[in-house]
Scaffold this motif. Sequence first.
Motif, PDB file in Angstrom:
ATOM      1  N   ARG A 100      13.108  15.817  10.789  1.00 58.70           N
ATOM      2  CA  ARG A 100      11.946  15.889   9.941  1.00 58.70           C
ATOM      3  C   ARG A 100      12.118  14.744   8.950  1.00 58.70           C
ATOM      4  NH1 ARG A 100       6.937  15.766   9.130  1.00 58.70           N
ATOM      5  NH2 ARG A 100       6.199  16.735   7.391  1.00 58.70           N
ATOM      6  N   ILE A 101      13.380  14.427   8.570  1.00 56.95           N
ATOM      7  CA  ILE A 101      13.417  13.451   7.571  1.00 56.95           C
ATOM      8  C   ILE A 101      13.165  12.170   8.154  1.00 56.95           C
ATOM      9  CG2 ILE A 101      15.315  12.275   6.314  1.00 56.95           C
ATOM     10  CD1 ILE A 101      16.531  15.159   5.687  1.00 56.95           C
ATOM     11  N   ASP A 102      13.457  12.052   9.412  1.00 54.24           N
ATOM     12  CA  ASP A 102      13.165  10.654  10.063  1.00 54.24           C
ATOM     13  C   ASP A 102      11.881  10.574  10.197  1.00 54.24           C
ATOM     14  OD1 ASP A 102      15.868  10.099  10.525  1.00 54.24           O
ATOM     15  OD2 ASP A 102      16.091  10.805  12.368  1.00 54.24           O
ATOM     16  N   GLN A 103      10.961  11.472  10.474  1.00 51.72           N
ATOM     17  CA  GLN A 103       9.667  11.263  10.705  1.00 51.72           C
ATOM     18  C   GLN A 103       8.952  10.911   9.504  1.00 51.72           C
ATOM     19  OE1 GLN A 103       8.572  15.510  11.903  1.00 51.72           O
ATOM     20  NE2 GLN A 103       9.148  15.098  14.084  1.00 51.72           N
ATOM     21  N   VAL A 104       9.134  11.330   8.275  1.00 54.81           N
ATOM     22  CA  VAL A 104       8.827  11.143   6.906  1.00 54.81           C
ATOM     23  C   VAL A 104       9.223   9.999   6.508  1.00 54.81           C
ATOM     24  CG1 VAL A 104       8.769  11.957   4.522  1.00 54.81           C
ATOM     25  CG2 VAL A 104       8.584  13.609   6.438  1.00 54.81           C
ATOM     26  N   ALA A 105      10.450   9.561   6.713  1.00 57.51           N
ATOM     27  CA  ALA A 105      11.126   8.215   6.107  1.00 57.51           C
ATOM     28  C   ALA A 105      10.384   7.062   6.761  1.00 57.51           C
ATOM     29  CB  ALA A 105      12.618   8.269   6.338  1.00 57.51           C
ATOM     30  N   VAL A 106       9.670   7.061   8.060  1.00 52.70           N
ATOM     31  CA  VAL A 106       9.328   6.007   8.767  1.00 52.70           C
ATOM     32  C   VAL A 106       8.000   5.387   7.849  1.00 52.70           C
ATOM     33  CG1 VAL A 106       7.492   7.359  10.283  1.00 52.70           C
ATOM     34  CG2 VAL A 106       8.620   5.046  11.067  1.00 52.70           C
ATOM     35  N   HIS A 107       7.305   6.032   7.264  1.00 49.38           N
ATOM     36  CA  HIS A 107       6.095   6.008   6.485  1.00 49.38           C
ATOM     37  C   HIS A 107       6.694   5.072   5.400  1.00 49.38           C
ATOM     38  CE1 HIS A 107       3.691   8.026   8.774  1.00 49.38           C
ATOM     39  NE2 HIS A 107       4.297   9.313   8.670  1.00 49.38           N
ATOM     40  N   ASP A 108       7.751   5.453   4.622  1.00 47.66           N
ATOM     41  CA  ASP A 108       8.546   4.441   3.505  1.00 47.66           C
ATOM     42  C   ASP A 108       8.995   3.284   3.936  1.00 47.66           C
ATOM     43  OD1 ASP A 108       8.932   5.696   0.873  1.00 47.66           O
ATOM     44  OD2 ASP A 108      10.934   4.737   1.001  1.00 47.66           O
ATOM     45  N   TRP A 109       9.416   3.014   5.288  1.00 49.83           N
ATOM     46  CA  TRP A 109       9.887   1.843   5.606  1.00 49.83           C
ATOM     47  C   TRP A 109       8.846   0.832   6.050  1.00 49.83           C
ATOM     48  CZ3 TRP A 109      14.140   0.602   3.466  1.00 49.83           C
ATOM     49  CH2 TRP A 109      14.940   1.520   3.131  1.00 49.83           C
ATOM     50  N   GLU A 110       7.785   1.686   6.716  1.00 46.85           N
ATOM     51  CA  GLU A 110       6.708   0.669   7.274  1.00 46.85           C
ATOM     52  C   GLU A 110       6.082   0.156   5.951  1.00 46.85           C
ATOM     53  OE1 GLU A 110       4.412   3.526   9.620  1.00 46.85           O
ATOM     54  OE2 GLU A 110       5.573   3.206  11.521  1.00 46.85           O
ATOM     55  N   ALA A 111       6.001   0.825   4.887  1.00 42.81           N
ATOM     56  CA  ALA A 111       5.191   0.332   3.502  1.00 42.81           C
ATOM     57  C   ALA A 111       5.817  -0.936   3.181  1.00 42.81           C
ATOM     58  CB  ALA A 111       5.164   1.373   2.566  1.00 42.81           C
ATOM     59  N   ALA A 137      16.973  -4.238  -2.225  1.00 45.99           N
ATOM     60  CA  ALA A 137      17.343  -3.551  -3.326  1.00 45.99           C
ATOM     61  C   ALA A 137      17.585  -2.131  -3.009  1.00 45.99           C
ATOM     62  CB  ALA A 137      16.448  -3.868  -4.449  1.00 45.99           C
ATOM     63  N   VAL A 138      16.642  -1.362  -2.042  1.00 41.51           N
ATOM     64  CA  VAL A 138      16.716  -0.106  -1.840  1.00 41.51           C
ATOM     65  C   VAL A 138      17.541   0.285  -0.860  1.00 41.51           C
ATOM     66  CG1 VAL A 138      14.487   0.323  -3.052  1.00 41.51           C
ATOM     67  CG2 VAL A 138      14.401  -0.011  -0.511  1.00 41.51           C
ATOM     68  N   GLN A 139      18.151  -0.468  -0.297  1.00 41.89           N
ATOM     69  CA  GLN A 139      18.911  -0.237   0.935  1.00 41.89           C
ATOM     70  C   GLN A 139      20.476   0.019   0.560  1.00 41.89           C
ATOM     71  OE1 GLN A 139      17.590  -3.398   3.745  1.00 41.89           O
ATOM     72  NE2 GLN A 139      16.696  -1.780   5.013  1.00 41.89           N
ATOM     73  N   ALA A 140      20.815   1.049   0.669  1.00 39.94           N
ATOM     74  CA  ALA A 140      22.385   1.168   0.296  1.00 39.94           C
ATOM     75  C   ALA A 140      23.488   0.722   1.458  1.00 39.94           C
ATOM     76  CB  ALA A 140      22.580   2.912  -0.144  1.00 39.94           C
ATOM     77  N   ALA A 168      11.740  -1.173  11.927  1.00 43.27           N
ATOM     78  CA  ALA A 168      11.956  -0.247  13.111  1.00 43.27           C
ATOM     79  C   ALA A 168      12.737   0.725  12.723  1.00 43.27           C
ATOM     80  CB  ALA A 168      12.749  -1.290  14.076  1.00 43.27           C
ATOM     81  N   GLY A 169      12.432   2.047  12.532  1.00 39.15           N
ATOM     82  CA  GLY A 169      13.044   2.939  11.767  1.00 39.15           C
ATOM     83  C   GLY A 169      13.632   2.808  10.600  1.00 39.15           C
ATOM     84  N   TYR A 170      14.875   2.780  10.029  1.00 36.37           N
ATOM     85  CA  TYR A 170      15.251   2.385   8.967  1.00 36.37           C
ATOM     86  C   TYR A 170      15.457   0.958   8.515  1.00 36.37           C
ATOM     87  CZ  TYR A 170      15.710   7.454   8.049  1.00 36.37           C
ATOM     88  OH  TYR A 170      15.573   8.930   8.196  1.00 36.37           O
ATOM     89  N   ASP A 171      15.397   0.036   9.544  1.00 38.35           N
ATOM     90  CA  ASP A 171      15.701  -1.047   9.421  1.00 38.35           C
ATOM     91  C   ASP A 171      14.099  -2.135   9.001  1.00 38.35           C
ATOM     92  OD1 ASP A 171      18.167  -0.930   9.974  1.00 38.35           O
ATOM     93  OD2 ASP A 171      17.823  -1.477  12.315  1.00 38.35           O
ATOM     94  N   VAL A 172      14.367  -3.177   8.229  1.00 39.67           N
ATOM     95  CA  VAL A 172      13.197  -3.926   8.080  1.00 39.67           C
ATOM     96  C   VAL A 172      13.450  -5.238   8.650  1.00 39.67           C
ATOM     97  CG1 VAL A 172      12.119  -5.183   6.210  1.00 39.67           C
ATOM     98  CG2 VAL A 172      12.919  -2.900   5.715  1.00 39.67           C
ATOM     99  N   GLU A 173      12.308  -5.931   9.130  1.00 40.51           N
ATOM    100  CA  GLU A 173      12.561  -7.049   9.830  1.00 40.51           C
ATOM    101  C   GLU A 173      11.676  -8.108   8.728  1.00 40.51           C
ATOM    102  OE1 GLU A 173      10.454  -6.408  13.358  1.00 40.51           O
ATOM    103  OE2 GLU A 173      11.995  -5.305  14.224  1.00 40.51           O
ATOM    104  N   ALA A 174      12.333  -9.283   8.565  1.00 36.39           N
ATOM    105  CA  ALA A 174      11.816 -10.234   7.432  1.00 36.39           C
ATOM    106  C   ALA A 174      12.003 -11.629   7.869  1.00 36.39           C
ATOM    107  CB  ALA A 174      12.470  -9.916   6.173  1.00 36.39           C
ATOM    108  N   VAL A 175      11.189 -12.321   7.372  1.00 35.64           N
ATOM    109  CA  VAL A 175      11.162 -14.061   7.546  1.00 35.64           C
ATOM    110  C   VAL A 175      11.950 -14.628   6.166  1.00 35.64           C
ATOM    111  CG1 VAL A 175      10.057 -16.026   8.195  1.00 35.64           C
ATOM    112  CG2 VAL A 175       9.493 -13.952   9.499  1.00 35.64           C
ATOM    113  N   ALA A 176      12.799 -15.566   6.208  1.00 37.68           N
ATOM    114  CA  ALA A 176      13.055 -16.144   5.071  1.00 37.68           C
ATOM    115  C   ALA A 176      11.732 -16.966   4.317  1.00 37.68           C
ATOM    116  CB  ALA A 176      14.026 -17.093   5.250  1.00 37.68           C
ATOM    117  N   GLY A 177      11.556 -16.881   3.089  1.00 37.94           N
ATOM    118  CA  GLY A 177      10.541 -17.451   2.226  1.00 37.94           C
ATOM    119  C   GLY A 177       9.817 -16.553   1.737  1.00 37.94           C
ATOM    120  N   SER A 178       9.166 -16.814   0.533  1.00 35.39           N
ATOM    121  CA  SER A 178       8.465 -15.728  -0.186  1.00 35.39           C
ATOM    122  C   SER A 178       6.940 -15.366   0.241  1.00 35.39           C
ATOM    123  CB  SER A 178       8.370 -15.942  -1.545  1.00 35.39           C
ATOM    124  OG  SER A 178       7.936 -17.413  -1.778  1.00 35.39           O
TER     125      SER A 178
END
Length: 181
Positions: A100-111, A137-140, A168-178
């Motif tokens: 259940r936590i995984d189902q809910v958390a995905v929305h947080d990370w997709e944001a 900053a929000v990833q321990a 993807a799940g609890y991971d964030v994919e990003a590209v360098a640059g602002s």
Amino acid sequence: MGRRGGGGGGGGGGGGGAYLGLLARIRAALPGVAIRSTFIAGLPGETEEEFEHALAFVGEAGLAAAGVFPYDAQEGTAARLPGQVAADVTFGRASRLSERIDQVAVHDWEAFVGRSLEVLVERGITRHDGAAVGRCAVQAPDIDGRTLVGGAPLRRGQLVHAFAVGSAGYDVEAVAGSREP
């Protein structure tokens, strides 16, 4: 869970509604905050109804991450309380709560997708075509997912501006640059 003040709302240390109100105040004061918690499933005396309250709480709380542990009465400790929940029930509850936590958390990370982030690089890369591994900053460290940053050579310890392009799940994919690539 609930009777001991956890998320369930059964009594004792406070109901789920009080915690939901607190979470709302935290989010109002700190937009973008990632809220995490820890739960113990199968506390002695925990009923199925209390456990269902905990599942409902997790669904409403919108946690970014949470640890779930099955109660374990360690021999030779005061943890041997009356009303022990059967081990198979305890482990089943822990599994259901984790799902259940995984189902809910995905929305947080997709944001995160579409947002600019600062990422601390923990494992660098020397080429443009790979991905460095870091965390925002929000990833321990060693607990949450990680942020994968591509698009530029990056070195360990570097704080880099990046643009989140996926999750993807609890991971964030990003590209360098602002800015958006």
